[in-house]
Design an enzyme around this catalytic site. Structure first.
Site, PDB file in Angstrom:
ATOM      1  N   ASP A 130       0.681  -1.185  -0.003  1.00  0.00           N
ATOM      2  CA  ASP A 130       0.080  -0.001  -0.070  1.00  0.00           C
ATOM      3  C   ASP A 130       1.030   1.512  -0.151  1.00  0.00           C
ATOM      4  O   ASP A 130       0.875   2.137  -0.785  1.00  0.00           O
ATOM      5  CB  ASP A 130      -0.833   0.000   1.219  1.00  0.00           C
ATOM      6  CG  ASP A 130      -1.774   1.054   1.238  1.00  0.00           C
ATOM      7  OD1 ASP A 130      -1.468   2.163   1.429  1.00  0.00           O
ATOM      8  OD2 ASP A 130      -3.156   0.953   1.270  1.00  0.00           O
ATOM      9  N   ILE A 172      -4.997   2.141  -0.569  1.00  0.00           N
ATOM     10  CA  ILE A 172      -4.964   1.234  -1.776  1.00  0.00           C
ATOM     11  C   ILE A 172      -5.133   0.038  -1.655  1.00  0.00           C
ATOM     12  O   ILE A 172      -5.792  -0.788  -2.596  1.00  0.00           O
ATOM     13  CB  ILE A 172      -3.334   1.507  -2.122  1.00  0.00           C
ATOM     14  CG1 ILE A 172      -3.144   2.902  -2.248  1.00  0.00           C
ATOM     15  CG2 ILE A 172      -3.045   0.696  -3.255  1.00  0.00           C
ATOM     16  CD1 ILE A 172      -3.594   3.698  -3.514  1.00  0.00           C
ATOM     17  N   ASP A 173      -4.678  -0.635  -0.573  1.00  0.00           N
ATOM     18  CA  ASP A 173      -5.417  -2.181  -0.346  1.00  0.00           C
ATOM     19  C   ASP A 173      -6.845  -2.361  -0.377  1.00  0.00           C
ATOM     20  O   ASP A 173      -7.359  -3.091  -1.284  1.00  0.00           O
ATOM     21  CB  ASP A 173      -4.687  -2.450   1.089  1.00  0.00           C
ATOM     22  CG  ASP A 173      -3.387  -2.849   0.897  1.00  0.00           C
ATOM     23  OD1 ASP A 173      -2.691  -3.430   0.062  1.00  0.00           O
ATOM     24  OD2 ASP A 173      -2.715  -2.774   2.079  1.00  0.00           O
ATOM     25  N   VAL A 174      -7.489  -1.533   0.350  1.00  0.00           N
ATOM     26  CA  VAL A 174      -8.989  -1.808   0.482  1.00  0.00           C
ATOM     27  C   VAL A 174      -9.539  -1.294  -0.948  1.00  0.00           C
ATOM     28  O   VAL A 174     -10.536  -2.126  -1.342  1.00  0.00           O
ATOM     29  CB  VAL A 174      -9.582  -0.989   1.576  1.00  0.00           C
ATOM     30  CG1 VAL A 174     -11.008  -1.259   1.492  1.00  0.00           C
ATOM     31  CG2 VAL A 174      -9.008  -1.548   2.815  1.00  0.00           C
ATOM     32  N   GLY A 221      -9.326  -4.174  -3.183  1.00  0.00           N
ATOM     33  CA  GLY A 221     -10.437  -5.099  -3.008  1.00  0.00           C
ATOM     34  C   GLY A 221     -11.730  -4.809  -3.555  1.00  0.00           C
ATOM     35  O   GLY A 221     -12.410  -5.537  -3.983  1.00  0.00           O
TER      36      GLY A 221
END
Length: 407
Positions: free
Chosen positions: A146, A174-176, A179
């Site tokens: 991230d 960025i991660d979420v 997703g």
């Protein structure tokens, strides 16, 4: 979802997802699919998803990060590096609808788990890859987390105060975000499959997620030649749209029209600022931003933050005290919206925003808790299961580790 459409049925009931993701980006995608009703089978390597051991951990020794993104999933342990492991995963895929992986590009192929491999096993399979930079281009296959993507994309350079260092956005945006995009792609592919009966491969890159957050800024660069600079809490397109000082705390205000600015100025006791030639238009306010904020704070410095918020909200100007995250963890608005759920083990965990308040949330599985039950459902039982587990040197399932502490 509004209460008048609350239902216990879920749109993805009957869909099976094989989840070979770790960390946060991939697991957040499969969490959304689980909340939508899919059965998610999380395939973990011996030792488990690395995020199980992250800091901080709960009283049972499980990372709170892992729990947040991996509830409602079945956990099975398979060593994909072995021929037996690959065979098991192929068996899983035969009857699955979706396969999600977060390996670096090219890694799945070395394990016999690439799109081309699994399409031969199940031509209706939706294959979703979540990675950092994608499989083509000069950055193809590069690793990235991230914060690394925040740095590479410029999001980090855009965050922070003008006279300070670049700053990472505090949440795993960025991660979420990756997703969310991956889950959206899977749902769209499933819908398209109902029309043509075909499986397909989709890919979500973390860099692409960063682009989605920076669309208006990148357009500004490409079309207007204007590169945005760090402005602290301020917004680049409107003013005043930032945190301001009050008598005791910082208050975030958002003004996005001239009429709203006039209401805000009057509410704060400085109506003359609403008709000041320097501030009469948004363009003018941006040009005189420093003077504007100084004039506002000359008034708000004498008013408690709670009163500043009350005055602005009363005239439909969005505002909030800048609060610590701990306040949100116990916020009554979250309770009213039922954004917290409680597992059967009595653990309170956040729901994804897509979840219906009527839907229960499942537990966080122990490492390998469902290995035997899932293998049995695949038609493998008795000696077959024991021999496969022995080949992996894995001792798992609740019947075998029921007396152990959760991993």
């Amino acid at each position: 979802m509004s209460e008048d459409v609350v239902t216990t049925s879920r749109p993805l009931e009957g869909i099976t997802v094989v989840d070979m993701t770790v960390n946060i980006a991939g697991p957040s995608a499969t969490l959304i699919l689980a909340d939508l009703g899919a059965q998610v089978i999380k395939v973990e390597p011996p030792g488990g998803d690395v995020s199980r051991a992250w800091f901080p951990q709960d009283a049972c020794g499980t990372s709170t990060v892992f729990s947040a993104f991996n509830r409602d999933k079945k956990s099975i342990v398979i060593d994909a590096k072995t021929p037996q492991g690959r065979e098991l995963i192929h068996h899983l895929v035969e009857n699955a609808d979706v396969f999600v992986e977060s390996m670096r590009p090219g890694k799945a192929a070395t394990l016999g788990l690439a799109w081309d491999d699994l399409q031969k096993v199940n031509d209706r399979l939706i294959y979703c890859s979540v990675n950092a930079f994608g499989a083509v281009g000069p950055m193809a296959g590069a690793a990235g987390f991230d914060a690394v993507i925040q740095a590479y994309s410029g999001l980090m350079d855009l965050t922070g105060h003008p006279d300070g260092d670049p700053a990472r956005v505090g949440g795993a945006v960025i991660d979420v975000g990756s997703g969310v995009w991956a889950a959206l792609g899977v749902v769209a592919a499933l819908m398209q499959r109902t029309q043509d009966g075909l499986g397909r491969r989709i890919e979500t890159t973390m860099l692409g997620t960063a682009i989605s957050y920076l669309m208006h800024h990148l357009t500004s660069v490409r079309l207007a030649g204007v590169e945005p600079q760090r402005l602290g809490t301020a917004q680049h397109n409107f003013a005043p749209y930032q945190a301001i000082r009050s008598a005791d705390r910082m208050v975030m205000i958002g003004v996005n029209s001239d009429r709203m600015w006039q209401r805000a100025a009057s509410a704060l006791g400085v109506p003359e600022l609403g008709v000041d030639p320097r501030y009469q238009s948004n363009h003018a306010r941006n040009a005189h931003r420093a003077d504007l904020i100084a004039d506002i704070e000359a008034a708000t410095a004498r008013i408690p933050a709670s009163e500043v918020v009350d005055r602005l909200v009363a005239v439909s100007v969005p505002a909030s005290v800048v609060r610590p995250i701990g306040a949100l963890a116990h916020d009554p608005q979250l309770e009213a919206l039922k954004l917290w759920g409680t597992t059967s083990a009595g653990i309170s965990l956040p729901r994804t925003p897509v979840a219906d308040p009527a839907w229960s949330i499942g537990d966080v599985a122990r490492l390998g808790e469902h290995t035997i039950s899932v293998l049995t459902e695949m038609g493998l039982g008795g000696d077959d299961v024991d021999s496969l587990l022995a080949a992996h040197a894995v001792e798992t399932d609740s019947t075998r580790i029921g007396d152990r502490e959760p991993a």
